[in-house]
Each structure stands twice: as C-alpha cells, then as structure tokens.
Design an enzyme around this catalytic site. Sequence first.
Site, short mmCIF file in Angstrom:
data_model
loop_
_atom_site.label_atom_id
_atom_site.label_comp_id
_atom_site.label_asym_id
_atom_site.label_seq_id
_atom_site.Cartn_x
_atom_site.Cartn_y
_atom_site.Cartn_z
N GLY A 69 -8.44 21.22 31.12
CA GLY A 69 -7.71 22.19 30.33
C GLY A 69 -7.26 23.37 31.18
O GLY A 69 -6.15 23.88 31.03
N THR A 70 -8.12 23.77 32.10
CA THR A 70 -7.78 24.87 33.00
C THR A 70 -6.53 24.52 33.82
O THR A 70 -5.62 25.33 33.96
CB THR A 70 -8.98 25.18 33.92
OG1 THR A 70 -10.04 25.71 33.11
CG2 THR A 70 -8.62 26.17 35.01
N GLN A 177 -9.52 25.26 21.78
CA GLN A 177 -10.62 25.35 20.82
C GLN A 177 -10.32 24.73 19.47
O GLN A 177 -11.23 24.47 18.70
CB GLN A 177 -11.00 26.83 20.61
CG GLN A 177 -11.70 27.44 21.81
CD GLN A 177 -13.04 26.78 22.14
OE1 GLN A 177 -13.71 26.23 21.28
NE2 GLN A 177 -13.41 26.80 23.42
N ALA A 195 -9.95 17.84 26.80
CA ALA A 195 -10.61 16.76 26.04
C ALA A 195 -12.10 17.01 25.83
O ALA A 195 -12.65 16.65 24.79
CB ALA A 195 -10.38 15.42 26.74
N HIS A 196 -12.78 17.60 26.80
CA HIS A 196 -14.24 17.72 26.64
C HIS A 196 -14.62 18.74 25.58
O HIS A 196 -15.78 18.83 25.20
CB HIS A 196 -14.93 18.02 27.98
CG HIS A 196 -14.84 19.43 28.43
ND1 HIS A 196 -15.87 20.33 28.29
CD2 HIS A 196 -13.83 20.12 29.01
CE1 HIS A 196 -15.50 21.50 28.78
NE2 HIS A 196 -14.28 21.41 29.22
N CYS A 320 -25.22 40.83 30.69
CA CYS A 320 -26.35 40.36 31.47
C CYS A 320 -26.33 38.84 31.62
O CYS A 320 -27.10 38.29 32.40
CB CYS A 320 -27.65 40.81 30.84
SG CYS A 320 -27.72 40.42 29.09
#
Lengths: 465, 465
Positions: A69-70, A177, A195-196, A320
């Site tokens: 996707g990136t 999403q 896809a993941h 954090c």
Amino acid sequence: MSYFDVASSAPLHPVARQALHASLDEGWADPARLYREGRRARILLDAAREATAEALGCRPDELVFTASGTRAVHTGIAGALAGRHRVGRHLIVSAVEHSSVLHSAEAHRHDGGTVSEVPVLRTGAVSPDAYADALRPDTALACLQSANHEVGTRQPVAAVAEACRAAGVPLLVDAAQSLAWGPVEGGWSLLTGSAHKWGGPAGVGVLAVRKGVRYAPQGPADERESGRSPGFENIPAVVAAAASLRAVRAEAAAESVRLRELTDRIRARVPELVPDVEVVGDPVTRLPHLLTFSCLYVDGETLLHELDRAGFSVSSGSSCTSSTLTPSHVLKAMGVLSEGNVRVSLPLGTTAEEVDRFLAVLPRAVAAVREKLGAPAGTAAVAVSPSGAPDVRVVDALGKRCPIPVIELAKVITEVPLGGTVRVLSDDEAARLDIPAWCEMRGQEYVGEEPAGRGTAYLVRRVAS
Amino acid sequence: MSYFDVASSAPLHPVARQALHASLDEGWADPARLYREGRRARILLDAAREATAEALGCRPDELVFTASGTRAVHTGIAGALAGRHRVGRHLIVSAVEHSSVLHSAEAHRHDGGTVSEVPVLRTGAVSPDAYADALRPDTALACLQSANHEVGTRQPVAAVAEACRAAGVPLLVDAAQSLAWGPVEGGWSLLTGSAHKWGGPAGVGVLAVRKGVRYAPQGPADERESGRSPGFENIPAVVAAAASLRAVRAEAAAESVRLRELTDRIRARVPELVPDVEVVGDPVTRLPHLLTFSCLYVDGETLLHELDRAGFSVSSGSSCTSSTLTPSHVLKAMGVLSEGNVRVSLPLGTTAEEVDRFLAVLPRAVAAVREKLGAPAGTAAVAVSPSGAPDVRVVDALGKRCPIPVIELAKVITEVPLGGTVRVLSDDEAARLDIPAWCEMRGQEYVGEEPAGRGTAYLVRRVAS
C-alpha cells in the site's frame, strides 16, 4: 488471546490462504512468456485484476498491483504530480493522512513543490469547505484518505471529490482502511489500498488511475503492470489478495453491523469503567470495527504491555510508543489527548465475549499503570485549595516523559487558589498536546505556552475546583 | 513437459513452499509492534535476515529485503548515486546488464547524469581492463552483473572489483542469476538479487550495502528496513526466500556438476543435430545450467511455439519475441546472431532424459520453421553462380521481419559471382545484427551499411562459394 489491531495488519483470511496455496503451482512463471506456464500465470493475473477492479469500482486496465500500500501511495502521488507538473506543483493533503502520504508530500516539498495541509475538526474529519478552500489554480493533486487509520473517522470523500472535480483537480484517495467494507463512494481519480489490511497477504498494494487522469510514471522504466509498477509480478499473492477481498466483502454487510455494536459498546463502557478517559474520533461517521480512546495519567507503552500480558494486542498513538517520542500526528491534528492512547481495531469474527473480557481487563490495567506512576486517584481528587496558598506554582517536569508532566500538573493544581496559575516546565513534545487536552477535560483554563530557559512553559489557570 | 526457463523464474522450491505455509500463521503481523504477534513476526524476520546475509556473505545489518530484484537494483543504484553525488554523477554499467540496471542508467542520464557503457567481448564478458579504463575521477558508481542472464557468461567480478577499489569507486553487483550457485566472490560494495530466480517466492528481492559505502535513500521516507525499502514487510515470503536459498545452496555443488554436463551436452550436440546454428556465450566461464544458441533462417517466436507444443518451455532474445521488435541488447552487444535465438536454463533436478528428448525434438522443430519460411535447405545449398550473372543484386526486404531478410540474402548470394555484392534493403532492426552475423557464419564479407530511401542498405560481398 485476542488480536485487536487489524488496522495494522489483518491475519490472513482463510480464503486468501486457500487461494495462495492453489496458485503457488500455477502462478510462479513469468506472465509475459508465451509458453504454457507463462500463459497460466497470465490467466491468473488477469482474473485477479478483473475481480479486484470490480471490487474497487474501476476498469481492469485502470488498476495495477504494487508491492505494498505504501508503494501504491508513493507511486500514485509521484505519477499524478508529474503528469500535471505543467499545471503547477501544489499538492493538498489532509493533516491526518497515513505517513506514506505525508512522506510523499515531504519529498515533494523537498523537491521544490508546495504542499497545503488541510486541518481537521476535533472528530478527525476535514471540513469539505476547508478542503475546497485549499484548491488553487496551480494545484496538481489533492489527497484524502477514505477513513482515518488511527481513530476510524470517515472522511467526506464524495463532497471533497466534487469540489476537486469542479476545480479540475484529480483526487487521490488512500482507501487502505476502508476497502474491506466497500468501494469508495464519489468521483475519485486515483485510489490506493493494501491487501494485508483486508486479510490478504503482505506484498500486494493496489493503485487505480482513472482513464483520462494525466499520469507520468516516475523512476526507471519497467514494462510490467502498464509501466506503473516495476518488478516481477507476485501472482500467487495477487490472486490471494483478490480472493480475500471478494470474501471479506461478502461478509461486510453483516460484520459491519455486528462489529459496530461491539465498538459502540466499548466506546460507551470505557468511560464508565475507567475514570479520566477521552474517547476520540467521530462517534457515528466512522469505520465499524475501530475505536480509540486516551487515558489521562497513563503511559501508553506500559499500558500496551499490561494489555498484552492480559492477552490483548492493541496499538497506541502515544509518544512513548513511537520511535520519535512525538505523539501521533493524527491525535495532534485533532487536538485531543494523546497520553495513554489505545486503538482497538477488531478483526472479522471478533466475539462479544472477547470484547467483554477486554472491558473487564482494561480498568485493572489502567489502574495498575496509574498506580505505578503515582497518578492522582480518580476524578474526585480535587481538594479545596489551602488558604494562603501561593497563586503561582511552578512544576519542573524537565526531562520527564509523558504522562508525568500532566500527572504533576494535576497534583499541583489543587494547591493553587481559584484564579491562580500553574506553570509547567517541560521538554516533552507530548506535553504540548496533552496539557491543553487535560485542561479541556478538567474544565481548567489553558492560558498558553512560552519559551523557557530549557523546554517550554505551559500556563494553566485554575478556574474549576 | 519440461520447463527450461528457470532464468526467467524458477518454480517454487519445496522448502520455500513449506516455509511459506509455516510462516503464514506467524508472520502476518507488524514486526514493529510490541505485542506477541508483532514479536513473533520480528523473530521470523530477523532469522530470515541472518540466514540470507550469511548466504550472501554480508552482515545482517547490511541487508534489506525489497519487493523484487528489480526494486533492489533501482533502489541500490539510486541510493548509491545519491550518496556520492558530491564526487560526481558518472555511472558505469556493462552493455549486457539486466534491463533494471540499464533502465536505472537511462533514468540517471535523463536526470542529468552521465553514463558509460562498457562493451563486451564476443563471449558476453567485459574485459577487466576495458572496465577499469571507464573509471573516472567523477565516477559515483560502477555496476556489473555476476553472470549474464541471457547467455550465462560469468563476469570477471573480482578483477573489476579490485580496479574499482583501487579507484575508490563502489561496485554494485547484480547477482540475480548466480546466487543459487554461491556467494559473489570479490570485493563488491552493493549486491542485489531476486528470490524467485533461486526457487524462492516472487515478491522478495535483496539489497546489501556494505558498511562504509556512502548511501542516501531516495524517494519518500519510510522507517521500515533501515529506511531503505519502503512498505510493510512481506515476512512469510522473506522466510520462504531465506529457507529456499539455504536449500538450493546445499544442492548447488552436486547440481552444478550434473547440470553442467547436461548443458555441455546440449552445447555440443545442437550444432551437430541442427545445421546453421551458432552457440553463444563463454563455453567455460559460465553458469552451469544455462546455454543459448541461435538458428539461422528461423523466426524465434515460431520456434518457441513449436517447442512449446512439443512440451518445452524456453525463451528467446530474438526481436520477434520482444514487444519492441528489437533483438536482445545482450546479443547485440556481443555481436552474435539473434535470429532463431533460444535460451535454455535448466531447473534443479532436470534429468538427462528430458535433455535427450529436447535434443530429439529440436531438429524437427527448427526444420519445420525453416520449411514454413522457405529457408535455404542446409549448409550445402551454395551453388556455383551462373555465368554472366550480374555482380550486384538488390534484395528488397522492406517491411519484412527477422529472419526473412537473412533468408532472402542467403538465397540470392549464390546468384552473384564471387566478388559480387548483394545489397539488402531492410527496415527491420534485427537485420543490423543478423546480416553481419550471417556473414561471419558463412565466411562472406560484410561490407557495411548505408542509409537507403526507406530503411537501411546492408552490403555483403560474396567471397566464399
């Protein structure tokens, strides 16, 4: 043991697993070759493209598969910007996009382009009017996610697409999403996904570019995937991605109702069960399976560990828990509390029992973290200020990380009289977000910040008892 | 049914399949997350990186996984060039690199950089001296494949690496074709490879960058894989890639001996069984499993179809089998015949029976294609020229594709007297390579080419009977 972080990555859907197994024998050859193994691979690839295009609502020849996707986002933004560089070099993104979009924008800026970041409302949504205002004659591309990955808020894509269409600007929608739940409504020009996130395998992204959208592939040439996605096609994974998208869509109607009830239950019960919690994101216009809340006086990383030990895998946008020690840019853009942040995203098939167990475990986990940190006990802890107390108190929280500065503030606020001021010195980036958020939750007045010798001074006036 | 095109893509090794299945349950989560599913994924990824680094002969922290071998090459070249842009913008490649390297070079040239292409000998190898001569003070990066993907010739990597080291220039070695057989010898600086070439799954490339090599990642930032390979990690595929590399390496010593005998047999027998064949590539310094030959008067695409019908999957560098209608740049750089080109690359486990059956089928397949095309029959077809024949003949092969221009030439050459000339008019790009190659095979004199009204005129003098 419940995995509640499907927004990071979904476990492989059984249909994806089946399809992957089945296509390992047929899909390993080069689909550009004319011999039988190549022809078989080509048939699988073509069928996967058709099925996926149908699910996205585009033509097969508008769709290419990428390696993630990136990659789809990086590639799509670069290609669309280059395709319209004669129009101008202005790019619009929302402030709450996925990092792949924001990093593309940063690269564009570094390369001499200009970028407008459209702010969001406290719900995490952009206002269509604010988005439309950002459109300029030199705008080459506009980007808007279909739904936010951290808080689940759905964006007004159709309205923004309409504004873009009127301005003649293509809109790229990062739908990573939301694709499991249905196609993206409205007149998008480019669309990306992963896809993941929908239960398919890793290694497959999708990039759709509508016919007629100006597009110029960047980087070294490669003949595969219409010249838009270099590298040997990963056909077994692509087949598994297509099959699982179809499978999750078949379950989407029923599961979205069921999971929405479960996430509604969490949204309603968490503030009842845990004191000092802010549930963030749009309560209605949102993804069915995802919700986010933040817990005052809580260290996000420690809370995640507590929940992990109790059998729940969730994620957090607290500073954090990030390698950069800055809070999530999404929570920051929304102006909501970031400390003790928990994102819950339920996989398909999550049971009510799991959710109930989570609700049973959470209060103890939060209380344990607060106790460790010496946080003020409960909302009823506000005492009457001692008479003759000084009307300015300084809290030196330098070198202390979230949520300690807010905890120290909460302890001291009761020690100044009404109208008195607490000055919190902090060099923790999260304080900039969390001190105003605390004020809002507590009904105290946030006066502002000013530079201090080291770090920043945050000024809070006690206006509530 | 024999698949003899492992140089394009290898069938999935059984060990890769096992590892893939096993890791689908453990490797789907985000390895950056701290919960149990994330930790399990991280453990798998780390182990795969260690095993692969060991097989490549580098440190785990020098290795990143990419989405394909092509991506590894694009990324590695761009990063190395950018890392040394202050030194200069000169890039060296050999003339026979994989298209991913040449396309990167083309992109660099387009971007204002300079590129030197080192020519090769007729074997397909570069001369280390010629390569060293290309090094300049402004050379940012040199690239050399470990072995050629079309003809199997191994390159003198160690000698070239030494010359590069002496000049202070990093050497990137594209080892896609040779990694199954062993690590790359010599002092390389960057190394790339592709898992589906060694029996691993598609979707995995490797990029190693030695510590100390200046390297600046290009494109939008991404925190994964040390910032060198954006996108969610494809852990099941990476695990399968690592496991299969280890498995094929365990078989490499025995299989390389066995397959070398089989390819030696093909190299020796093909010219005996099929008239007018040129076996190309270095006969000794070569990959064990790969060989290439070209058949005069044969249309490569038709021959591939004939062989496919007979149960053999091979590939070709002939122009008629490429989408661009130009012959393979490798054969062109070597100056060898391109028509009727066949590359045979044997998978692990190929049997002698399969090879014998191929040798039995090939002569009939070639003969069938030649018959269809009306090619001159056999090498004995050279007749004595008729007395009083004109001493210049023109062959108009305009609009005709490889191998027709050469077939027409071969027919007419016997009709001019010794010392007479044939002028072949052709607009087919392959003629530029194949007419000189034909002359060399036939002992005729290739005089040269000159522009014609349409296309090009190729001049051949008859000097042999």
